[in-house]
Design a protein around this motif. Structure first.
Motif, mmCIF file in Angstrom:
data_model
loop_
_atom_site.group_PDB
_atom_site.id
_atom_site.type_symbol
_atom_site.label_atom_id
_atom_site.label_comp_id
_atom_site.label_asym_id
_atom_site.label_seq_id
_atom_site.Cartn_x
_atom_site.Cartn_y
_atom_site.Cartn_z
ATOM 1 N N GLN A 121 0.826 -1.200 0.000
ATOM 2 C CA GLN A 121 0.000 0.000 0.000
ATOM 3 C C GLN A 121 0.868 1.259 0.000
ATOM 4 O O GLN A 121 0.553 2.250 -0.676
ATOM 5 N N LEU A 122 1.961 1.217 0.740
ATOM 6 C CA LEU A 122 2.842 2.377 0.863
ATOM 7 C C LEU A 122 3.473 2.735 -0.474
ATOM 8 O O LEU A 122 3.536 3.915 -0.857
ATOM 9 N N TYR A 123 3.920 1.743 -1.217
ATOM 10 C CA TYR A 123 4.587 2.018 -2.490
ATOM 11 C C TYR A 123 3.599 2.195 -3.644
ATOM 12 O O TYR A 123 3.898 2.900 -4.603
ATOM 13 N N CYS A 124 2.428 1.572 -3.551
ATOM 14 C CA CYS A 124 1.427 1.741 -4.611
ATOM 15 C C CYS A 124 0.822 3.144 -4.586
ATOM 16 O O CYS A 124 0.634 3.761 -5.638
ATOM 17 N N HIS A 125 0.518 3.633 -3.390
ATOM 18 C CA HIS A 125 -0.218 4.891 -3.262
ATOM 19 C C HIS A 125 0.599 6.006 -2.605
ATOM 20 O O HIS A 125 0.067 7.080 -2.364
ATOM 21 N N ASN A 126 1.851 5.713 -2.284
ATOM 22 C CA ASN A 126 2.735 6.675 -1.621
ATOM 23 C C ASN A 126 2.283 6.982 -0.202
ATOM 24 O O ASN A 126 2.808 7.899 0.434
ATOM 25 N N GLU A 127 1.328 6.234 0.308
ATOM 26 C CA GLU A 127 0.842 6.411 1.668
ATOM 27 C C GLU A 127 0.167 5.123 2.122
ATOM 28 O O GLU A 127 -0.274 4.309 1.303
ATOM 29 N N ALA A 128 0.114 4.940 3.432
ATOM 30 C CA ALA A 128 -0.551 3.762 3.996
ATOM 31 C C ALA A 128 -1.160 4.142 5.337
ATOM 32 O O ALA A 128 -0.650 5.026 6.045
ATOM 33 N N LEU A 129 -2.250 3.471 5.684
ATOM 34 C CA LEU A 129 -2.971 3.758 6.926
ATOM 35 C C LEU A 129 -3.186 2.466 7.699
ATOM 36 O O LEU A 129 -3.644 1.470 7.140
ATOM 37 N N ILE A 130 -2.821 2.483 8.981
ATOM 38 C CA ILE A 130 -3.061 1.358 9.878
ATOM 39 C C ILE A 130 -3.956 1.839 11.014
ATOM 40 O O ILE A 130 -3.680 2.860 11.651
ATOM 41 N N ILE A 131 -5.023 1.109 11.238
ATOM 42 C CA ILE A 131 -5.925 1.438 12.341
ATOM 43 C C ILE A 131 -5.928 0.284 13.338
ATOM 44 O O ILE A 131 -5.602 -0.857 12.985
ATOM 45 N N GLU A 132 -6.292 0.580 14.578
ATOM 46 C CA GLU A 132 -6.387 -0.444 15.614
ATOM 47 C C GLU A 132 -7.841 -0.590 16.032
ATOM 48 O O GLU A 132 -8.502 0.403 16.375
#
Length: 388
Positions: A97-108
């Motif tokens: 996700q980080l490299y595909c969209h230049n950002e990534a989100l993790i939720i708990e």
């Protein structure tokens, strides 16, 4: 199958929409576009997998009051982040996700860490950013998340995937030209001579011969083609093509992998699988790609999950990248001896570094130093005693 489908494909795969025009609606062009996408997707995902594999080999160490511990937080990052993923699968999705969209989100949620498949972010200058439409798998959360509630990672200011795709759009013309030249050199060519007797109305007959008879004739391994009176075919043969022609095309495709690797900060030698210089390439990969990435990841984790209060008291997470590089014990035995005899590391430190189990004995945690080491004051004292 027209321009809208092509546009959708290019948008999904990251850029290149400006290349689609009304002249691109033919099926042959679309198949060419599909082949082009496969080339650049192979290069991109090969790089993503290398980075994700490297990060998944890292140990996410947890510290409480400056003491290394293996509690629930350690288990969460190194074994089971959530009920449906182990840590390796979780990290691969995270890095992808980080490299595909230049950002990534993790939720708990309920003590589980989840990587979002998609989300909308509303940035603010002085307040927490707001995240809405957060989707994980087939479930979309109907609530709003603030920046302080999530782990949000941004790779760089510029999306390198779009930049690499833009460069590839220009380079693809060379690959297309090489493939067309190769196909032309392999094709069958000939001349049809039409007698004046058959000149009247010969166009229709020629079309039938070309579209039906010649196609079957050239495609078949063994075939006979009938020609009507007034038509004579002379085969010009096909050009003998050496293996170097396909090597040239392969070299251009390898160039695509090379400049994609550079966009990731990966030495091209690692992506191509070259054995020569692998050790130096791996050191460069760790120094300029993995270590900065791990530093960025752990900074976000520490500032959100520990905060300044926990961090100031020695509660934090550290991503240890030393496990990425394979250690051959026989080749580093001299270095291991120096590390222990200098007092820099204890025996269990070395065992953990080489992937062995620690020894549950007090002496294995002690630091040893040979008698050859001494302070300058001790050496001067001993020298004075000898001269006295």
């Amino acid at each position: 199958m027209g321009i809208s489908l092509k546009r959708w494909l290019l948008e999904k795969l990251g850029g290149g929409v400006e290349r689609v025009s009304s002249a691109d609606v033919e099926t042959g062009d679309f198949l060419g576009l599909a082949a082009e996408i496969h080339v650049r997707e192979l290069a991109f995902w090969s790089c993503v997998n290398i980075v994700a594999n490297a990060v998944s080999k890292c140990e996410f160490k947890t510290f409480v009051k400056h003491e290394e511990t293996r509690g629930p937080e350690y288990y969460l990052w190194n074994v089971e982040p959530n009920a449906n993923q182990n840590s390796s699968a979780f990290i691969h999705k995270w890095i992808s996700q980080l490299y595909c969209h230049n950002e990534a989100l993790i939720i708990e949620q309920n003590g589980q860490l989840l990587v979002a498949d998609s989300f909308d972010r509303k940035p603010y200058a002085l307040y927490d950013d707001v995240f809405t439409q957060v989707q994980v798998g087939d479930f979309t959360f109907n609530r709003t998340f603030t920046q302080s509630e999530v782990l949000y990672f941004r790779l760089s200011e510029k999306n390198m995937r779009l930049i690499a795709n833009g460069l590839y759009a220009s380079y693809q013309k060379l690959i297309d030209y090489g493939m067309r030249s190769y196909r032309r050199s392999r094709g069958q060519k000939g001349v049809i001579t039409v007698d004046t007797v058959a000149a009247n109305g010969w166009q229709q007959e020629y079309e039938n011969i070309k579209n039906r008879n010649f196609k079957s004739f050239f495609d078949a391994e063994n075939a006979v083609m009938p020609l009507f009176k007034g038509f004579h075919y002379d085969d010009l043969g096909s050009k003998t093509y050496s293996n170097e022609g396909t090597r040239d095309i392969r070299a251009m495709i390898d160039d695509v992998s090379d400049f994609t690797a550079k966009a990731f900060g990966i030495p091209p030698a690692l992506l191509s699988g070259e054995v020569q210089g692998t050790s130096d390439a791996l050191d460069q990969f760790l120094t300029f790609c993995i270590d900065p990435l791990a530093d960025m990841l752990q900074e976000e984790i520490n500032r959100k999950r520990s905060g300044y209060g926990g961090f100031s008291q020695g509660t934090y997470l550290q991503i240890d990248t030393r496990a990425i590089k394979h250690v051959d014990l026989l080749s580093v035995s001299t270095a291991i001896d120096k590390l222990i005899s200098s007092g820099a590391y204890c025996i269990n430190d070395i065992r953990k570094l080489t992937g062995d189990q620690v020894i549950d004995e007090p002496w294995a945690w002690q630091h040893f130093m040979t008698k050859n080491y001494a302070t300058v004051a001790e050496l001067l004292k001993a020298l004075e005693a000898d001269t006295g």
